[in-house]
Design a protein around this motif. Structure first.
Motif, PDB file in Angstrom:
ATOM      1  N   PRO A 161       0.884  -1.355   0.094  1.00 52.22           N
ATOM      2  CA  PRO A 161      -0.076   0.046  -0.031  1.00 52.22           C
ATOM      3  C   PRO A 161       0.772   1.314   0.132  1.00 52.22           C
ATOM      4  O   PRO A 161       0.406   2.240  -0.468  1.00 52.22           O
ATOM      5  CB  PRO A 161      -0.987  -0.191   1.398  1.00 52.22           C
ATOM      6  N   MET A 162       2.062   1.195   0.478  1.00 52.39           N
ATOM      7  CA  MET A 162       2.858   2.463   0.636  1.00 52.39           C
ATOM      8  C   MET A 162       3.336   2.729  -0.852  1.00 52.39           C
ATOM      9  O   MET A 162       3.255   3.957  -1.210  1.00 52.39           O
ATOM     10  CB  MET A 162       4.324   2.051   1.242  1.00 52.39           C
ATOM     11  N   LEU A 163       3.700   1.658  -1.731  1.00 51.65           N
ATOM     12  CA  LEU A 163       4.194   2.062  -2.870  1.00 51.65           C
ATOM     13  C   LEU A 163       3.146   2.102  -4.013  1.00 51.65           C
ATOM     14  O   LEU A 163       3.468   2.683  -4.981  1.00 51.65           O
ATOM     15  CB  LEU A 163       5.176   0.900  -3.314  1.00 51.65           C
ATOM     16  N   CYS A 164       1.915   1.595  -3.609  1.00 48.62           N
ATOM     17  CA  CYS A 164       0.956   1.401  -4.594  1.00 48.62           C
ATOM     18  C   CYS A 164      -0.469   2.051  -4.031  1.00 48.62           C
ATOM     19  O   CYS A 164      -1.485   1.417  -3.728  1.00 48.62           O
ATOM     20  CB  CYS A 164       0.541   0.321  -5.020  1.00 48.62           C
ATOM     21  N   PRO A 165      -0.202   3.492  -3.450  1.00 44.76           N
ATOM     22  CA  PRO A 165      -1.575   4.085  -2.865  1.00 44.76           C
ATOM     23  C   PRO A 165      -2.609   4.178  -3.731  1.00 44.76           C
ATOM     24  O   PRO A 165      -3.832   4.338  -3.458  1.00 44.76           O
ATOM     25  CB  PRO A 165      -0.966   5.520  -2.550  1.00 44.76           C
ATOM     26  N   GLU A 166      -2.506   4.163  -4.997  1.00 41.93           N
ATOM     27  CA  GLU A 166      -3.772   4.356  -6.089  1.00 41.93           C
ATOM     28  C   GLU A 166      -4.543   3.036  -6.066  1.00 41.93           C
ATOM     29  O   GLU A 166      -5.752   3.043  -6.454  1.00 41.93           O
ATOM     30  CB  GLU A 166      -3.277   4.746  -7.461  1.00 41.93           C
ATOM     31  N   ALA A 167      -3.994   1.812  -5.620  1.00 42.47           N
ATOM     32  CA  ALA A 167      -4.461   0.719  -5.622  1.00 42.47           C
ATOM     33  C   ALA A 167      -5.530   0.406  -4.501  1.00 42.47           C
ATOM     34  O   ALA A 167      -5.698   0.907  -3.435  1.00 42.47           O
ATOM     35  CB  ALA A 167      -3.646  -0.418  -5.241  1.00 42.47           C
ATOM     36  N   ASN A 168      -6.795  -0.018  -4.873  1.00 40.69           N
ATOM     37  CA  ASN A 168      -8.044  -0.194  -4.167  1.00 40.69           C
ATOM     38  C   ASN A 168      -8.122  -1.457  -3.365  1.00 40.69           C
ATOM     39  O   ASN A 168      -8.920  -2.260  -3.332  1.00 40.69           O
ATOM     40  CB  ASN A 168      -9.379  -0.155  -4.801  1.00 40.69           C
ATOM     41  N   VAL A 169      -6.856  -1.559  -2.457  1.00 46.03           N
ATOM     42  CA  VAL A 169      -6.537  -2.825  -1.417  1.00 46.03           C
ATOM     43  C   VAL A 169      -6.378  -2.207  -0.381  1.00 46.03           C
ATOM     44  O   VAL A 169      -6.656  -3.139   0.728  1.00 46.03           O
ATOM     45  CB  VAL A 169      -5.579  -3.379  -2.359  1.00 46.03           C
ATOM     46  N   GLY A 170      -5.842  -1.308   0.109  1.00 43.48           N
ATOM     47  CA  GLY A 170      -5.407  -0.792   1.379  1.00 43.48           C
ATOM     48  C   GLY A 170      -4.533  -1.703   2.087  1.00 43.48           C
ATOM     49  O   GLY A 170      -3.421  -2.393   1.417  1.00 43.48           O
ATOM     50  N   ARG A 171      -4.827  -2.421   3.007  1.00 40.99           N
ATOM     51  CA  ARG A 171      -4.094  -3.216   3.914  1.00 40.99           C
ATOM     52  C   ARG A 171      -4.735  -4.664   3.496  1.00 40.99           C
ATOM     53  O   ARG A 171      -4.967  -5.548   4.482  1.00 40.99           O
ATOM     54  CB  ARG A 171      -4.117  -2.991   5.537  1.00 40.99           C
ATOM     55  N   GLY A 172      -5.008  -5.256   2.356  1.00 46.06           N
ATOM     56  CA  GLY A 172      -5.504  -6.226   2.003  1.00 46.06           C
ATOM     57  C   GLY A 172      -4.641  -7.317   2.190  1.00 46.06           C
ATOM     58  O   GLY A 172      -3.577  -7.386   2.442  1.00 46.06           O
ATOM     59  N   GLY A 173      -5.278  -8.580   2.050  1.00 43.86           N
ATOM     60  CA  GLY A 173      -4.661  -9.911   2.036  1.00 43.86           C
ATOM     61  C   GLY A 173      -3.364 -10.115   0.940  1.00 43.86           C
ATOM     62  O   GLY A 173      -3.781  -9.615  -0.083  1.00 43.86           O
ATOM     63  N   LEU A 174      -2.979 -11.207   1.002  1.00 45.60           N
ATOM     64  CA  LEU A 174      -1.860 -11.530  -0.243  1.00 45.60           C
ATOM     65  C   LEU A 174      -2.816 -11.810  -1.416  1.00 45.60           C
ATOM     66  O   LEU A 174      -2.403 -11.525  -2.531  1.00 45.60           O
ATOM     67  CB  LEU A 174      -1.089 -12.648   0.268  1.00 45.60           C
ATOM     68  N   ASP A 175      -3.863 -12.522  -1.067  1.00 49.55           N
ATOM     69  CA  ASP A 175      -4.694 -12.747  -2.456  1.00 49.55           C
ATOM     70  C   ASP A 175      -5.365 -11.593  -2.952  1.00 49.55           C
ATOM     71  O   ASP A 175      -5.363 -11.565  -4.100  1.00 49.55           O
ATOM     72  CB  ASP A 175      -5.765 -13.751  -1.866  1.00 49.55           C
ATOM     73  N   ASP A 176      -5.501 -10.574  -2.235  1.00 44.86           N
ATOM     74  CA  ASP A 176      -6.041  -9.375  -2.620  1.00 44.86           C
ATOM     75  C   ASP A 176      -4.928  -8.636  -3.639  1.00 44.86           C
ATOM     76  O   ASP A 176      -5.363  -7.950  -4.881  1.00 44.86           O
ATOM     77  CB  ASP A 176      -6.498  -8.575  -1.653  1.00 44.86           C
ATOM     78  N   TRP A 177      -3.883  -8.713  -3.318  1.00 46.57           N
ATOM     79  CA  TRP A 177      -2.737  -7.890  -4.102  1.00 46.57           C
ATOM     80  C   TRP A 177      -2.466  -8.538  -5.288  1.00 46.57           C
ATOM     81  O   TRP A 177      -2.075  -8.498  -6.350  1.00 46.57           O
ATOM     82  CB  TRP A 177      -1.638  -7.978  -3.255  1.00 46.57           C
TER      83      TRP A 177
END
Length: 237
Positions: A161-177
Protein backbone atom coordinates in the motif's frame (compact mmCIF):
# COMPACT_ATOMS: atom_id res chain seq x y z
CA UNK A 1 32.54 -13.36 27.07
CA UNK A 2 33.25 -13.84 23.36
CA UNK A 3 31.34 -12.11 20.55
CA UNK A 4 29.96 -15.52 19.57
CA UNK A 5 28.61 -16.09 23.10
CA UNK A 6 27.00 -12.65 23.22
CA UNK A 7 25.27 -13.35 19.90
CA UNK A 8 24.09 -16.90 20.50
CA UNK A 9 24.02 -17.02 24.30
CA UNK A 10 24.64 -20.06 26.42
CA UNK A 11 22.74 -23.10 25.10
CA UNK A 12 19.98 -24.34 27.38
CA UNK A 13 20.42 -27.82 25.90
CA UNK A 14 23.71 -29.30 24.72
CA UNK A 15 24.34 -28.93 21.00
CA UNK A 16 26.52 -31.28 19.04
CA UNK A 17 30.01 -30.18 18.07
CA UNK A 18 28.87 -30.20 14.44
CA UNK A 19 26.00 -27.79 15.13
CA UNK A 20 28.21 -25.54 17.22
CA UNK A 21 30.80 -25.36 14.45
CA UNK A 22 28.15 -24.52 11.86
CA UNK A 23 26.65 -21.86 14.11
CA UNK A 24 30.04 -20.15 14.40
CA UNK A 25 30.26 -19.92 10.61
CA UNK A 26 26.97 -18.07 10.13
CA UNK A 27 27.48 -14.59 8.65
CA UNK A 28 26.37 -11.50 10.60
CA UNK A 29 23.08 -9.80 9.84
CA UNK A 30 22.92 -7.12 7.14
CA UNK A 31 22.44 -3.59 8.56
CA UNK A 32 20.03 -1.09 7.07
CA UNK A 33 22.54 0.83 5.00
CA UNK A 34 23.35 2.14 1.55
CA UNK A 35 23.04 -1.17 -0.27
CA UNK A 36 21.43 -0.75 -3.68
CA UNK A 37 18.02 -2.38 -3.76
CA UNK A 38 18.69 -4.23 -7.02
CA UNK A 39 21.87 -5.80 -5.60
CA UNK A 40 20.58 -6.66 -2.13
CA UNK A 41 20.15 -10.31 -1.28
CA UNK A 42 16.48 -10.63 -0.27
CA UNK A 43 15.14 -13.89 1.11
CA UNK A 44 11.37 -14.05 0.71
CA UNK A 45 10.02 -16.50 3.27
CA UNK A 46 6.81 -18.01 4.55
CA UNK A 47 6.10 -20.40 7.39
CA UNK A 48 3.32 -22.79 8.20
CA UNK A 49 2.65 -23.03 11.92
CA UNK A 50 0.49 -24.91 14.37
CA UNK A 51 -1.47 -21.71 15.00
CA UNK A 52 -1.24 -17.93 15.18
CA UNK A 53 0.05 -17.46 18.72
CA UNK A 54 3.79 -16.63 18.57
CA UNK A 55 4.18 -17.40 22.27
CA UNK A 56 2.69 -20.88 22.09
CA UNK A 57 2.55 -22.24 18.56
CA UNK A 58 5.38 -23.84 16.62
CA UNK A 59 6.83 -23.68 13.14
CA UNK A 60 5.82 -26.66 11.01
CA UNK A 61 7.49 -25.76 7.72
CA UNK A 62 9.60 -23.08 6.07
CA UNK A 63 9.61 -22.11 2.42
CA UNK A 64 11.81 -19.42 0.90
CA UNK A 65 13.17 -18.10 -2.39
CA UNK A 66 16.03 -15.76 -3.28
CA UNK A 67 15.30 -12.41 -4.92
CA UNK A 68 18.27 -10.44 -6.26
CA UNK A 69 19.31 -8.37 -9.28
CA UNK A 70 15.69 -7.74 -10.23
CA UNK A 71 14.73 -11.37 -10.53
CA UNK A 72 13.68 -14.44 -8.61
CA UNK A 73 16.60 -16.87 -8.67
CA UNK A 74 14.69 -20.04 -9.48
CA UNK A 75 17.61 -22.35 -8.67
CA UNK A 76 17.84 -20.92 -5.15
CA UNK A 77 14.90 -22.19 -3.12
CA UNK A 78 14.55 -23.64 0.36
CA UNK A 79 11.86 -25.89 1.77
CA UNK A 80 11.79 -27.94 4.95
CA UNK A 81 9.22 -29.58 7.20
CA UNK A 82 10.22 -29.57 10.86
CA UNK A 83 9.74 -32.74 12.85
CA UNK A 84 6.87 -32.37 15.29
CA UNK A 85 6.13 -35.78 16.79
CA UNK A 86 3.38 -34.44 19.05
CA UNK A 87 1.61 -32.41 16.39
CA UNK A 88 -2.13 -32.96 16.54
CA UNK A 89 -4.94 -32.42 14.09
CA UNK A 90 -6.33 -28.91 14.34
CA UNK A 91 -8.18 -26.51 12.01
CA UNK A 92 -4.89 -25.20 10.59
CA UNK A 93 -4.27 -28.60 8.97
CA UNK A 94 -7.14 -27.85 6.62
CA UNK A 95 -5.16 -24.82 5.37
CA UNK A 96 -1.54 -25.96 5.24
CA UNK A 97 -2.19 -29.67 4.71
CA UNK A 98 0.65 -30.87 6.96
CA UNK A 99 -0.78 -33.93 8.66
CA UNK A 100 0.68 -35.21 11.96
CA UNK A 101 2.30 -38.11 10.09
CA UNK A 102 4.11 -35.71 7.74
CA UNK A 103 5.26 -33.56 10.67
CA UNK A 104 6.54 -36.62 12.51
CA UNK A 105 8.63 -37.57 9.45
CA UNK A 106 10.19 -34.12 9.12
CA UNK A 107 13.73 -32.90 9.72
CA UNK A 108 14.84 -32.40 13.34
CA UNK A 109 14.03 -28.74 14.11
CA UNK A 110 17.56 -27.69 15.05
CA UNK A 111 18.94 -29.16 11.84
CA UNK A 112 16.21 -27.61 9.68
CA UNK A 113 16.53 -24.17 11.24
CA UNK A 114 20.31 -24.11 11.02
CA UNK A 115 20.18 -25.26 7.39
CA UNK A 116 17.75 -22.45 6.65
CA UNK A 117 19.92 -19.77 8.24
CA UNK A 118 22.97 -21.11 6.39
CA UNK A 119 21.10 -20.99 3.11
CA UNK A 120 19.69 -17.52 3.80
CA UNK A 121 23.13 -16.15 4.58
CA UNK A 122 23.72 -12.40 4.75
CA UNK A 123 20.28 -11.21 3.71
CA UNK A 124 17.26 -9.04 4.40
CA UNK A 125 14.07 -11.02 4.92
CA UNK A 126 10.81 -10.19 3.17
CA UNK A 127 7.49 -11.71 4.18
CA UNK A 128 3.79 -10.93 3.99
CA UNK A 129 2.83 -9.89 7.54
CA UNK A 130 6.53 -10.08 8.41
CA UNK A 131 6.22 -9.34 12.16
CA UNK A 132 4.52 -12.70 12.66
CA UNK A 133 7.16 -14.61 10.67
CA UNK A 134 9.91 -12.73 12.48
CA UNK A 135 8.53 -13.59 15.92
CA UNK A 136 7.93 -17.24 15.04
CA UNK A 137 11.40 -17.69 13.54
CA UNK A 138 13.10 -15.83 16.40
CA UNK A 139 11.38 -18.01 18.99
CA UNK A 140 12.22 -21.22 17.12
CA UNK A 141 15.89 -20.24 16.76
CA UNK A 142 16.10 -19.33 20.43
CA UNK A 143 14.45 -22.54 21.61
CA UNK A 144 16.32 -24.90 19.31
CA UNK A 145 19.73 -23.25 18.83
CA UNK A 146 19.76 -20.54 21.48
CA UNK A 147 20.47 -18.14 18.64
CA UNK A 148 19.28 -14.54 18.63
CA UNK A 149 17.72 -13.47 15.34
CA UNK A 150 19.17 -10.09 14.31
CA UNK A 151 18.18 -9.97 10.65
CA UNK A 152 16.13 -7.13 9.20
CA UNK A 153 12.56 -8.01 8.20
CA UNK A 154 10.51 -5.89 5.80
CA UNK A 155 6.77 -6.40 5.55
CA UNK A 156 5.43 -6.82 2.02
CA UNK A 157 1.95 -6.15 3.44
CA UNK A 158 3.17 -2.63 4.30
CA UNK A 159 5.31 -2.04 1.21
CA UNK A 160 2.40 -2.77 -1.14
CA UNK A 161 0.00 0.00 0.00
CA UNK A 162 2.91 2.40 0.56
CA UNK A 163 4.24 2.02 -2.97
CA UNK A 164 0.85 1.58 -4.64
CA UNK A 165 -1.47 4.12 -2.94
CA UNK A 166 -3.64 4.22 -6.06
CA UNK A 167 -4.61 0.56 -5.64
CA UNK A 168 -8.02 -0.06 -4.14
CA UNK A 169 -6.61 -2.70 -1.81
CA UNK A 170 -5.43 -0.85 1.27
CA UNK A 171 -4.12 -3.32 3.82
CA UNK A 172 -5.65 -6.27 2.05
CA UNK A 173 -4.36 -9.82 2.20
CA UNK A 174 -1.94 -11.56 -0.12
CA UNK A 175 -4.76 -12.84 -2.32
CA UNK A 176 -6.06 -9.28 -2.75
CA UNK A 177 -2.69 -8.08 -4.06
CA UNK A 178 -2.34 -11.13 -6.27
CA UNK A 179 -5.69 -10.23 -7.82
CA UNK A 180 -4.73 -6.56 -8.16
CA UNK A 181 -1.55 -7.35 -10.11
CA UNK A 182 -3.18 -10.24 -11.99
CA UNK A 183 -0.52 -12.72 -10.93
CA UNK A 184 -0.96 -16.30 -12.07
CA UNK A 185 -1.09 -18.53 -8.99
CA UNK A 186 -1.46 -22.27 -9.33
CA UNK A 187 -0.88 -23.35 -5.72
CA UNK A 188 -1.38 -21.61 -2.36
CA UNK A 189 -1.24 -22.34 1.36
CA UNK A 190 2.05 -24.19 1.58
CA UNK A 191 5.13 -22.38 2.84
CA UNK A 192 7.01 -22.87 -0.45
CA UNK A 193 4.08 -21.86 -2.65
CA UNK A 194 3.24 -18.78 -0.59
CA UNK A 195 6.90 -17.72 -0.53
CA UNK A 196 6.96 -17.94 -4.33
CA UNK A 197 3.80 -15.82 -4.66
CA UNK A 198 5.13 -13.28 -2.15
CA UNK A 199 8.41 -13.10 -4.08
CA UNK A 200 6.57 -12.30 -7.31
CA UNK A 201 4.70 -9.51 -5.52
CA UNK A 202 7.91 -8.26 -3.86
CA UNK A 203 9.68 -8.11 -7.22
CA UNK A 204 6.95 -5.81 -8.57
CA UNK A 205 7.13 -3.63 -5.47
CA UNK A 206 10.92 -3.29 -5.53
CA UNK A 207 10.76 -2.18 -9.16
CA UNK A 208 8.11 0.39 -8.20
CA UNK A 209 10.35 1.59 -5.37
CA UNK A 210 13.19 2.24 -7.80
CA UNK A 211 10.81 4.01 -10.18
CA UNK A 212 9.85 6.28 -7.28
CA UNK A 213 13.47 7.21 -6.65
CA UNK A 214 14.14 4.80 -3.78
CA UNK A 215 17.58 3.41 -4.57
CA UNK A 216 18.89 1.95 -1.32
CA UNK A 217 17.77 -0.18 1.58
CA UNK A 218 18.14 2.74 3.97
CA UNK A 219 15.96 4.97 1.76
CA UNK A 220 13.29 2.28 1.60
CA UNK A 221 13.29 1.97 5.38
CA UNK A 222 13.10 5.76 5.82
CA UNK A 223 10.17 5.93 3.43
CA UNK A 224 8.46 3.13 5.31
CA UNK A 225 8.85 4.92 8.66
CA UNK A 226 7.43 8.13 7.17
CA UNK A 227 4.49 6.20 5.71
CA UNK A 228 3.76 4.60 9.09
CA UNK A 229 3.71 8.02 10.76
CA UNK A 230 1.30 9.27 8.11
CA UNK A 231 -1.01 6.31 8.66
CA UNK A 232 -1.03 6.88 12.42
CA UNK A 233 -1.77 10.57 12.00
CA UNK A 234 -4.71 9.78 9.72
CA UNK A 235 -6.10 7.29 12.22
CA UNK A 236 -6.05 9.94 14.96
CA UNK A 237 -7.31 12.81 12.80
Amino acid sequence: MSIWQRWFGKPTEPLSSELLARLRELPPAVPLGAQALHAQRFIVMDQETTGLNPQRDKVLSIGAVLLQHGQIIMGEQFEATLRREQNVLNPSVLIHGIAPSAAAAGTPPAQALLSFMEWAGACVFLAFHAPFDQRMLARALKNQLNMQLRHVFLDVAELAPMLCPEANVGRGGLDDWVKHFKLQVLVRHSAAADAQVTAELALILLKKAEQQGIATLAELNQRLHAWRRLQRSRQHA
